[in-house]
Design a protein around this motif. Structure first.
Motif, PDB file in Angstrom:
ATOM      1  N   MET A   1      -1.485   7.794  -4.255  1.00  0.00           N
ATOM      2  CA  MET A   1      -0.858   6.537  -3.989  1.00  0.00           C
ATOM      3  C   MET A   1      -1.917   5.716  -3.128  1.00  0.00           C
ATOM      4  O   MET A   1      -1.994   4.176  -3.525  1.00  0.00           O
ATOM      5  CB  MET A   1       0.303   6.841  -3.189  1.00  0.00           C
ATOM      6  CG  MET A   1       1.475   5.856  -3.275  1.00  0.00           C
ATOM      7  SD  MET A   1       2.803   6.019  -2.534  1.00  0.00           S
ATOM      8  CE  MET A   1       1.974   5.638  -0.530  1.00  0.00           C
ATOM      9  N   VAL A   2      -2.509   6.037  -2.084  1.00  0.00           N
ATOM     10  CA  VAL A   2      -3.152   5.048  -1.434  1.00  0.00           C
ATOM     11  C   VAL A   2      -4.360   4.331  -2.310  1.00  0.00           C
ATOM     12  O   VAL A   2      -4.878   3.452  -2.121  1.00  0.00           O
ATOM     13  CB  VAL A   2      -3.920   5.609  -0.129  1.00  0.00           C
ATOM     14  CG1 VAL A   2      -4.760   4.984   0.620  1.00  0.00           C
ATOM     15  CG2 VAL A   2      -2.649   6.100   0.823  1.00  0.00           C
ATOM     16  N   ALA A   3      -5.211   5.289  -3.094  1.00  0.00           N
ATOM     17  CA  ALA A   3      -6.206   4.966  -4.006  1.00  0.00           C
ATOM     18  C   ALA A   3      -5.706   3.811  -4.940  1.00  0.00           C
ATOM     19  O   ALA A   3      -6.220   2.661  -4.964  1.00  0.00           O
ATOM     20  CB  ALA A   3      -6.555   6.329  -4.705  1.00  0.00           C
ATOM     21  N   MET A   4      -4.388   4.173  -5.210  1.00  0.00           N
ATOM     22  CA  MET A   4      -3.716   3.169  -6.126  1.00  0.00           C
ATOM     23  C   MET A   4      -3.467   1.907  -5.744  1.00  0.00           C
ATOM     24  O   MET A   4      -3.725   0.828  -6.217  1.00  0.00           O
ATOM     25  CB  MET A   4      -2.428   3.666  -6.628  1.00  0.00           C
ATOM     26  CG  MET A   4      -1.895   3.168  -7.926  1.00  0.00           C
ATOM     27  SD  MET A   4      -2.269   3.498  -9.481  1.00  0.00           S
ATOM     28  CE  MET A   4      -1.934   2.183 -10.515  1.00  0.00           C
ATOM     29  N   ALA A   5      -3.172   1.926  -4.185  1.00  0.00           N
ATOM     30  CA  ALA A   5      -2.906   0.595  -3.628  1.00  0.00           C
ATOM     31  C   ALA A   5      -4.313  -0.129  -3.581  1.00  0.00           C
ATOM     32  O   ALA A   5      -4.420  -1.481  -3.817  1.00  0.00           O
ATOM     33  CB  ALA A   5      -2.388   0.811  -2.301  1.00  0.00           C
ATOM     34  N   GLY A   6      -5.220   0.647  -3.083  1.00  0.00           N
ATOM     35  CA  GLY A   6      -6.556   0.085  -3.279  1.00  0.00           C
ATOM     36  C   GLY A   6      -7.300  -0.578  -4.645  1.00  0.00           C
ATOM     37  O   GLY A   6      -7.782  -1.830  -4.390  1.00  0.00           O
ATOM     38  N   TYR A   7      -7.080   0.321  -5.593  1.00  0.00           N
ATOM     39  CA  TYR A   7      -7.447  -0.402  -7.048  1.00  0.00           C
ATOM     40  C   TYR A   7      -6.574  -1.541  -7.370  1.00  0.00           C
ATOM     41  O   TYR A   7      -7.184  -2.572  -7.993  1.00  0.00           O
ATOM     42  CB  TYR A   7      -7.379   0.731  -8.029  1.00  0.00           C
ATOM     43  CG  TYR A   7      -8.471   1.900  -8.076  1.00  0.00           C
ATOM     44  CD1 TYR A   7      -9.787   1.407  -8.474  1.00  0.00           C
ATOM     45  CD2 TYR A   7      -8.299   3.013  -7.509  1.00  0.00           C
ATOM     46  CE1 TYR A   7     -10.833   2.253  -8.369  1.00  0.00           C
ATOM     47  CE2 TYR A   7      -9.389   4.047  -7.424  1.00  0.00           C
ATOM     48  CZ  TYR A   7     -10.510   3.480  -7.908  1.00  0.00           C
ATOM     49  OH  TYR A   7     -11.721   4.570  -7.698  1.00  0.00           O
ATOM     50  N   GLY A   8      -5.277  -1.510  -7.118  1.00  0.00           N
ATOM     51  CA  GLY A   8      -4.329  -2.892  -7.382  1.00  0.00           C
ATOM     52  C   GLY A   8      -4.678  -3.902  -6.657  1.00  0.00           C
ATOM     53  O   GLY A   8      -4.849  -4.983  -7.230  1.00  0.00           O
ATOM     54  N   ALA A   9      -5.121  -3.771  -5.550  1.00  0.00           N
ATOM     55  CA  ALA A   9      -5.393  -4.611  -4.431  1.00  0.00           C
ATOM     56  C   ALA A   9      -6.771  -5.592  -5.150  1.00  0.00           C
ATOM     57  O   ALA A   9      -6.509  -6.864  -5.363  1.00  0.00           O
ATOM     58  CB  ALA A   9      -5.855  -4.547  -2.793  1.00  0.00           C
ATOM     59  N   SER A  10      -7.671  -4.749  -5.553  1.00  0.00           N
ATOM     60  CA  SER A  10      -9.007  -5.303  -6.155  1.00  0.00           C
ATOM     61  C   SER A  10      -8.571  -6.126  -7.508  1.00  0.00           C
ATOM     62  O   SER A  10      -9.066  -7.135  -7.895  1.00  0.00           O
ATOM     63  CB  SER A  10     -10.034  -4.394  -6.428  1.00  0.00           C
ATOM     64  OG  SER A  10     -10.562  -3.891  -4.906  1.00  0.00           O
ATOM     65  N   ALA A  11      -7.829  -5.500  -8.303  1.00  0.00           N
ATOM     66  CA  ALA A  11      -7.357  -6.163  -9.551  1.00  0.00           C
ATOM     67  C   ALA A  11      -6.401  -7.535  -9.277  1.00  0.00           C
ATOM     68  O   ALA A  11      -6.953  -8.462  -9.896  1.00  0.00           O
ATOM     69  CB  ALA A  11      -6.356  -5.154 -10.154  1.00  0.00           C
ATOM     70  N   LEU A  12      -5.868  -7.694  -8.103  1.00  0.00           N
ATOM     71  CA  LEU A  12      -4.911  -8.758  -8.063  1.00  0.00           C
ATOM     72  C   LEU A  12      -5.963  -9.760  -7.431  1.00  0.00           C
ATOM     73  O   LEU A  12      -5.773 -10.942  -7.886  1.00  0.00           O
ATOM     74  CB  LEU A  12      -3.898  -8.394  -7.002  1.00  0.00           C
ATOM     75  CG  LEU A  12      -2.580  -7.870  -7.347  1.00  0.00           C
ATOM     76  CD1 LEU A  12      -1.818  -7.791  -6.441  1.00  0.00           C
ATOM     77  CD2 LEU A  12      -1.957  -8.538  -8.758  1.00  0.00           C
TER      78      LEU A  12
END
Lengths: 415, 324
Positions: free
Chosen positions: A91-102
C-alpha cells in the motif's frame, strides 16, 4: 529463518541459490520498468522544457535539482517506517508510485513558475523516496534468502531496461510530434499509470505470518534500535563511508570525456554505456553474490569503481580507456545496487524490514549527496586531475576501513 | 475469494488496455494534425524565426516591414536558428538519445557541415560576413557545484579555414586581472565582430558571470565587466546588448552598453528575456521572451536607447533573425 507469505507455498528447501524466483519479483520488476520509462522520459525532456519552452535560467534549475535530490532522503525513512507500522508495504509503495504518476500531470499546470516546477519535482521525488524501501522490502520478504542476490539482480535489470527505453520514447515523440510539452507528459503519465496498475493487479500484499499484535512492535525506538545491531550498524556505516567517496555519475562522465579525449558529442551517450553494462551484468552479479557472498561482491564492486577513478587519471586514453571505464562503472552498479539490499535484507527482522532497508539506503544516499557537493567545491578550487587524485586517496582509505569493519563476513546465508 | 482474484486480474488487464488505447489515441490524434505547405526561402528584409505555436519548431519568415502579415514556412526545423552573410546555423534534433546537432547551411540551403552537440541547443550565431559560426549547448548533469545541474559547451567554427574550436574552455581567460583556472568555468553566448576574430562572450564560475572580450586567433579572453550574459554586438560594432539579472537569482532584463562611453542603459519592460538579442539595425533590437503566465515565447522589438517600451513583433515565436 525464512517465513513464507500466504500466497507462496512454503518451500521446504535449504537456502540454495538455485530454484525459481517468486512471481512478485518479476511483477515488481515490471512495475519498475514501466515507472522508469515514465521517469526517464521526463529526465530526458526536462532540460528542453525548462531551458527552451519555459526559458528558466540554468542557475535556477540547478537550485531546483538540489532541492528534489535532498527531498527524497528523509522520505525513504518515513516510507519504510509507515510500511512496517501498518504492515502494508504494497500500500505504501502504491502511494509512492501514484504520487509520481500524478506529478507528471502537474508539470504543465505549474507553468513557467520556478517555484511551481520545484514543487512538482519535489512531489515526484517524494513519491520515489516513499516507495523505494517498501518495494525492496516486498522483494526481500517474498524471496528465499539464498536467492536474494538473483532476485534483486532481476529487479534492477528490468528497472534499468525501462530507464534505457525512456529517453528513446522521448526522442521519438520530439522527432514525430515536436518539442511541445503535452505529448511527453501525457505519454509519461500513461506509462506511470500502467506501472501502478501492474502493481495493484499482480503484486500481492505481504501478509505477515503472525497475527497483528495489540501493540505494534514497530516504533521509532525499535527502528533506531536497528542500529544497535552490530551487523546492521556496520553495513550502514560501510555503505555510507563508501558513498562519501563515490563521485556522482555526471561528474564521472564529464571528467572521463575530457581526460580520455573522446569526441565531445559522445558525452550524452556515456551514461548509456554504463546502463547497458549494468543491464547485462545485474543478474550474473546477483548470482555471484548468492554464491560467493554479498559483502565480497559489494566490496569488489567498489574496487572496480576505484579502477574507474584511476582511469580518469589516464590522459588522452581515447576509446579503449573510455570503454574500460564505462564497463567498470556498469559492473560497479551491478555489483552494488541490488546486492546491498540483498545483503542487508536478511539482517533485518521481518517486522522491521522496510525500515531497516530504508536506514541503509538513506545513509548511502545522504553520503553520495554530500560527496557530490564536496566534489563540486574541489573542482572549483583545483584542477580536475588534483580533485580526482584527492578522491582516489580518500577512496583507498575508506576501502581499507570498510574491509576492517566487515572482515568477519557476517554474511552467513542462514540469517 | 478465488473469483475475486481472477476478477482483479481481469480488471487490471482491462484497465491497462484502456490506458494504452487512450494514450495511443492521444498520440495518434496529435500526430494527425500535421502541417503541409510550400517551403519558402528567406529574402533580405525578412525576419526569420522559429514558430512556437505547435512545438514542431518550423523556421518561418515574415517581411520585417509587415511583421503581422502572413507567416511562411521554410524547409528547416530547428531549436535555435541564426543566419547572416548567406550562412545559416540550425541547432536541431539529430538522433536517439535524444541528441542534437549543429547544421551549417549554405546560401542555397545545402548542408555544408554537421557537428554533434554535447547537450541541449541553446545559442546560435553567425558573424555578419557569414564566415564564423558559433553555438552553445547546455549539458545536463555536469554543473559542478549542484549535483545534476547544468553546464555549457560553446563551439566556434571558421568556415574559411575549417578550424573548429570544440570548446572555449581551452582558451586562456583573465578575470579581475587573474587567470581563471577553476575546472568549473563555463562559457556561452558568443558574438563575433566585423573583423571575424574579435568576439564577446559570457564566462561563469561558482555562480558568478562576467562579460568577456576575446580573440579567436590568439585564443584569449579578458573580463569586460561582471554580471552580463549572452552579448550581442550591434552591426556598427559600437554597442553590445546583453541580458543581466535583476537580483542574485532574479529574472533577466535586457541592457545595452555603449563601448566608447561605457554607459549602460537598461531597457525597461524587457524582463524575462532569454537567449541573445538580435540587432534589427543599429538602433533597434529583437528578442524572444516568455511572458511567464503560461503563454508561449514571443518575439518583441525594442529601441536600444530605452526610449520606448517593447512592442510585440511576432507572437508564438523565438530566435528572431533579421535578414540583411
Amino acid at each position: 529463518m525464512y517465513l513464507t507469505t500466504r500466497n507462496s507455498p512454503p518451500r521446504t528447501g535449504q537456502p540454495a541459490a538455485g530454484g525459481k524466483l517468486p512471481s512478485t519479483v518479476f511483477a515488481l520488476g515490471a512495475v519498475s520498468l514501466l515507472t522508469d520509462v515514465s521517469a526517464e522520459m521526463i529526465t530526458a525532456f526536462l532540460p528542453v522544457y525548462l531551458l527552451y519552452t519555459l526559458q528558466l535560467g540554468y542557475v535556477q534549475f540547478g537550485l531546483l535539482d538540489g532541492l528534489y535530490n535532498g527531498a527524497t532522503a528523509m522520505l525513504r525513512l518515513l516510507g519504510g517506517f509507515v510500511s512496517d507500522r501498518l504492515r502494508r508495504p504494497k500500500m505504501v509503495a502504491m502511494a509512492g508510485y501514484g504520487a509520481s504518476a500524478l506529478a507528471k500531470l502537474a508539470f504543465p499546470l505549474a507553468g513557467a513558475s520556478g517555484a511551481g516546477i520545484g514543487g512538482v519535482l519535489a512531489f515526484d521525488r517524494a513519491g520515489k523516496g516513499l516507495r523505494t524501501a517498501p518495494r525492496d522490502a516486498l522483494i526481500s520478504l517474498s524471496t528465499p534468502p539464498g536467492r536474494l542476490g538473483r532476485a534483486f539482480g532481476v529487479h534492477r535489470a528490468m528497472d534499468t531496461f525501462g530507464a534505457l527505453l525512456g529517453p528513446l520514447v522521448t526522442f521519438w515523440i520530439l522527432a514525430e510530434l515536436g518539442t511541445g510539452a503535452s505529448p511527453v507528459f501525457v505519454v509519461s503519465f500513461c506509462f506511470a499509470v500502467l506501472g501502478c496498475i501492474v502493481l495493484a493487479t499482480f503484486v500481492r500484499e505481504h501478509v505477515p505470518p503472525t497475527p497483528k499484535p495489540a501493540r505494534s512492535p514497530v516504533s521509532w525506538r525499535a527502528c533506531a534500535g536497528l542500529l544497535r545491531d552490530r551487523r546492521i550498524r556496520r553495513i550502514t556505516l560501510a555503505a555510507g563511508l563508501l558513498g562519501l567517496v563515490t563521485i556522482s555519475d555526471a561528474f564521472v562522465f564529464v571528467v572521463l570525456q575530457k581526460t580520455s579525449g573522446v569526441p565531445l558529442e559522445l558525452l550524452p551517450l556515456l551514461p548509456l554505456g554504463t546502463a547497458l553494462v549494468f543491464l547485462a551484468a545485474a543478474v550474473p552479479m546477483g548470482l555471484a553474490a548468492d554464491r560467493f557472498g554479498r559483502w565480497p561482491v559489494f566490496f569488489a564492486g567498489h574496487v572496480l569503481l576505484l579502477g574507474v577513478y584511476a582511469a580518469l587519471l589516464v590522459p588522452n586514453g581515447g576509446f579503449p580507456v573510455a570503454v574500460a571505464a564505462l564497463v567498470g562503472h556498469g559492473l560497479f552498479y551491478a555489483a552494488t545496487d541490488g546486492v546491498l539490499m540483498a545483503y542487508a535484507g536478511p539482517l533485518v527482522p521481518e517486522a522491521l524490514r522496510a525500515s531497516g532497508l530504508a536506514v541503509v539506503q538513506t545513509g548511502q544516499a545522504v553520503a553520495r549527496l554530500l560527496s557530490s557537493v564536496a566534489f563540486g567545491f574541489l573542482l572549483a578550487a583545483m584542477t580536475m586531475r588534483s580533485a580526482v587524485l584527492l578522491v582516489l586517496g580518500a577512496f583507498v582509505l575508506v576501502l581499507v576501513g570498510s574491509a576492517l569493519l566487515l572482515r568477519r563476513r557476517p554474511d552467513a546465508l542462514a540469517a | 475469494m478465488r473469483w475475486l482474484r481472477e476478477h482483479r486480474v481481469a480488471a487490471g488487464i482491462v484497465a491497462m488496455v484502456l490506458v494504452v488505447l487512450a494514450g495511443g489515441g492521444y498520440v495518434f490524434w496529435t500526430s494527425a494534425t500535421g502541417r503541409a505547405g510550400e517551403a519558402a526561402s528567406a529574402m533580405p528584409g525578412d525576419l526569420l524565426f522559429i514558430d512556437q505555436s505547435d512545438g514542431r519548431d518550423v523556421v518561418q519568415r515574415v517581411p520585417l516591414a509587415d511583421p503581422g502579415g502572413p507567416r511562411q514556412d521554410t524547409a528547416e526545423r530547428c531549436q535555435r536558428v541564426y543566419s547572416a552573410g548567406g550562412t545559416t546555423v540550425c541547432l536541431r534534433l539529430a538522433g536517439p538519445g535524444p541528441s542534437y546537432e549543429v547544421a551549417v547551411l549554405g546560401a542555397d540551403g545545402r548542408v555544408l557541415r554537421t557537428l554533434g552537440l554535447a547537450g541541449i541547443p541553446n545559442r546560435a550565431r553567425v558573424s555578419a560576413s557569414g564566415q564564423v559560426v558559433s553555438w552553445t549547448s547546455f549539458v545536463t548533469g555536469d554543473s559542478y557545484a549542484v549535483p545534476g545541474g547544468f553546464s555549457t559547451r560553446t563551439g566556434v567554427l571558421d568556415l574559411r579555414t575549417g578550424t573548429l574550436i570544440e570548446s572555449l574552455e581551452d582558451f586562456s581567460t583573465t578575470v579581475a586581472g587573474e587567470p581563471l583556472l577553476a575546472a568549473d568555468r563555463n562559457y556561452w553566448g558568443v558574438t563575433v565582430a566585423a573583423d571575424d576574430h574579435t568576439f564577446y562572450a559570457t564566462v561563469s564560475s561558482q555562480n558568478r558571470t562576467w562579460l568577456v572580450k576575446g580573440d579567436l586567433l590568439d585564443r584569449t579572453m579578458r573580463e569586460v565587466r561582471p554580471g552580463p550574459e549572452c552579448p550581442s554586438l550591434s552591426p556598427d560594432g559600437t554597442k553590445v546588448a546583453y541580458k543581466k539579472r535583476l537580483g542574485r537569482f532574479g529574472q533577466w532584463e535586457l541592457a545595452v552598453l555603449d563601448l566608447t562611453t561605457r554607459h549602460e542603459q537598461v531597457l525597461p519592460g524587457t524582463v524575462g528575456i532569454d537567449d541573445q538579442a538580435a540587432w534589427l539595425d543599429d538602433t533597434r533590437l529583437a528578442y524572444a521572451q516568455v511572458p511567464g503566465d503560461g503563454r508561449k515565447s514571443s518575439v518583441f522589438a525594442v529601441r536600444a536607447d530605452g526610449s520606448a517600451p517593447p512592442e510585440l513583433l511576432v507572437a508564438d515565436a523565438s530566435s528572431p533573425v533579421p535578414m540583411r
